[in-house]
Enzyme design. Structure first.
Site, PDB file in Angstrom:
ATOM      1  CG  ASP A  23       3.813   6.422  16.057  1.00 30.10           C
ATOM      2  OD1 ASP A  23       2.784   6.792  15.297  1.00 30.10           O
ATOM      3  OD2 ASP A  23       5.012   6.362  15.967  1.00 30.10           O
ATOM      4  CE1 TYR A  56       7.990   8.212  11.126  1.00 30.23           C
ATOM      5  CE2 TYR A  56       9.270   9.131  12.759  1.00 30.23           C
ATOM      6  CZ  TYR A  56       8.100   8.696  12.373  1.00 30.23           C
ATOM      7  OH  TYR A  56       7.040   8.789  13.040  1.00 30.23           O
ATOM      8  CG  HIS A  86      -1.593   7.990  15.754  1.00 30.45           C
ATOM      9  ND1 HIS A  86      -1.260   6.935  15.089  1.00 30.45           N
ATOM     10  CD2 HIS A  86      -0.257   8.364  16.178  1.00 30.45           C
ATOM     11  CE1 HIS A  86      -0.084   6.492  14.877  1.00 30.45           C
ATOM     12  NE2 HIS A  86       0.641   7.569  15.695  1.00 30.45           N
TER      13      HIS A  86
END
Length: 429
Positions: free
Chosen positions: A213, A349, A404
């Site tokens: 990630d 982000y 993930h």
């Protein structure tokens, strides 16, 4: 929280002797905590009043009506989040993960004006390889705790002394017990430089870095920056999509006709996930203020990361034992809740969006790279692209199971992949 919570900038003397011994630094070194490069022992100790308040808030949740579809296409289903809340309020025990975290040496040090929390466990084996392990979102150091003992003490976990690692697991800026940036600019490139400084400060002259990630993005940037001492990286979220193809994926434009079936499928998988959470955090992170006020709202947002991991988590709360357990999930959400980091973590982000950086496009890493590809990752990286993205590819393997959150879901596979993938770098120690 009170000082007993051991928040950043509050060294806890209880852990001084054990933690200092792990670094071969005398406890008296605590007196130097005001120095910029001081390494301060740290202990997690959430007050019982905070635990009680969490349970109270869970039980007072105001619920929405049931979804109007028979699947997860509208997001986290009501029955899933209500079962999560019931278990969280009535059965879950935060003290178990708190005790486990405190069983390892924890520290805080200031880098580039910000406090970085990290776990640092040295192997008893003399020729162990130093390894930085980087987490992502919606993860934390909780993701990697299953790796610590097998990596640092391989002879007790189906390995040999030649498989040993010294392990360093930092919390990203704005996550967990690290400091929360008060200004802009803490993007993955800057975090990469800070992680390199951390390894240097710990005295590691040669080391490797691993990540998934955001952790993968950060260690890829470490690979492009090539800090002194970094031998190579291992990633379980390879960033191999050619930039021109990456641009077409995100714009929704038609894909070229010359893609292989595997390459086309990878593009379709990226589009399939849609990344609604990333769009919101990448553009309006502060608007998510309610996540710091509602524990159930926080949990619902965090478990809806990608559709495969979301489905697995939903099954776990329905009684299916696979991958992550309900305790695994709530250990991580609870850490976000107690540290009030939903917004500070989300801003990463925004930093990525402002910088115009891609998640999955190639970064230009020339150092040795090991890739582990899990079948339920957000996209399955084709070897054809990996060989172009990483000209010094030393390991590429497709695993039979996992997604993930590979270190968390399938720690046995990850341990094997880290040992094997980074094995060729040991000759350079």
């Amino acid at each position: 929280m009170s000082q007993q919570t051991s928040l950043p900038n509050q060294p806890n003397p209880v852990a001084a002797s054990t933690a200092a011994a792990a670094l071969n630094v005398p406890p008296a070194g605590l007196a130097q905590a005001a120095e910029q490069d001081a390494i301060r022992p740290f202990r997690v100790d959430i007050p019982e009043s905070e635990v009680a308040e969490l349970k109270r808030r869970i039980k007072e949740t105001r619920w929405p009506e049931k979804e109007t579809v028979a699947d997860e296409s509208q997001g986290v289903r009501l029955k899933t989040i209500q079962e999560l809340a019931r278990y969280w309020a009535d059965e879950y025990d935060w003290r178990k993960i708190e005790s486990r975290l405190n069983s390892y040496p924890n520290f805080i040090t200031e880098i580039d004006g910000l406090d970085f929390h990290f776990i640092h466990v040295r192997s008893k084996h003399e020729n162990a390889m130093p390894l930085l392990i980087a987490h992502g979102w919606p993860g934390s150091i909780v993701e990697q705790v299953k790796l610590i003992e097998p990596l640092t003490d391989p002879t007790a976990h189906s390995g040999s002394a030649a498989d040993a690692f010294h392990v360093v697991i930092p919390s990203m800026p704005g996550y967990g017990f690290s400091g929360k940036p008060s200004t802009t600019g803490w993007n993955p490139q800057r975090i990469a430089r800070a992680y390199a400084e951390l390894m240097s400060r710990l005295g590691y002259e040669r080391y490797a870095a691993q990540g998934g990630d955001w952790g993968s993005i950060v260690v890829n940037y470490m690979g492009t920056q090539e800090p002194e001492g970094l031998l190579g990286i291992h990633t379980n979220m390879p960033e191999v999509i050619p930039p021109d193809i990456d641009a077409l994926i995100w714009s929704g434009s038609p894909l070229p006709d010359n893609l292989s079936a595997e390459e086309r499928k990878a593009c379709e998988q990226v589009r399939e996930n849609r990344f609604g959470y990333a769009i919101v955090m990448g553009t309006r992170p502060q608007t998510l203020t309610g996540l710091v006020d509602s524990p159930v709202g926080l949990a619902a947002f965090m478990i809806d990361h990608d559709w495969k991991s979301h489905a697995m988590i939903a099954r776990s709360f329905a009684g299916v034992k696979e991958g992550l357990s309900p305790d695994d999930v709530l250990d991580n959400v609870s850490l976000f809740w107690f540290t009030r980091t939903a917004i500070s973590a989300a801003r990463l982000y925004w930093e990525q969006t402002v910088a115009g950086n891609s998640f999955f496009a190639t970064k230009g890493v020339k150092l040795p790279v090991a890739c582990s590809v899990f079948p339920d990752e957000m996209y399955v990286a084709p070897r054809s692209w990996a060989e172009k993205a990483y000209p010094n590819l030393i390991h590429f393997n497709k695993l039979p199971k996992g997604g993930h959150f590979a270190a968390w879901e399938q720690p046995e596979f990850m341990i094997s992949e880290i040992r094997t993938g980074l094995g060729p770098l040991r000759k350079s120690l």
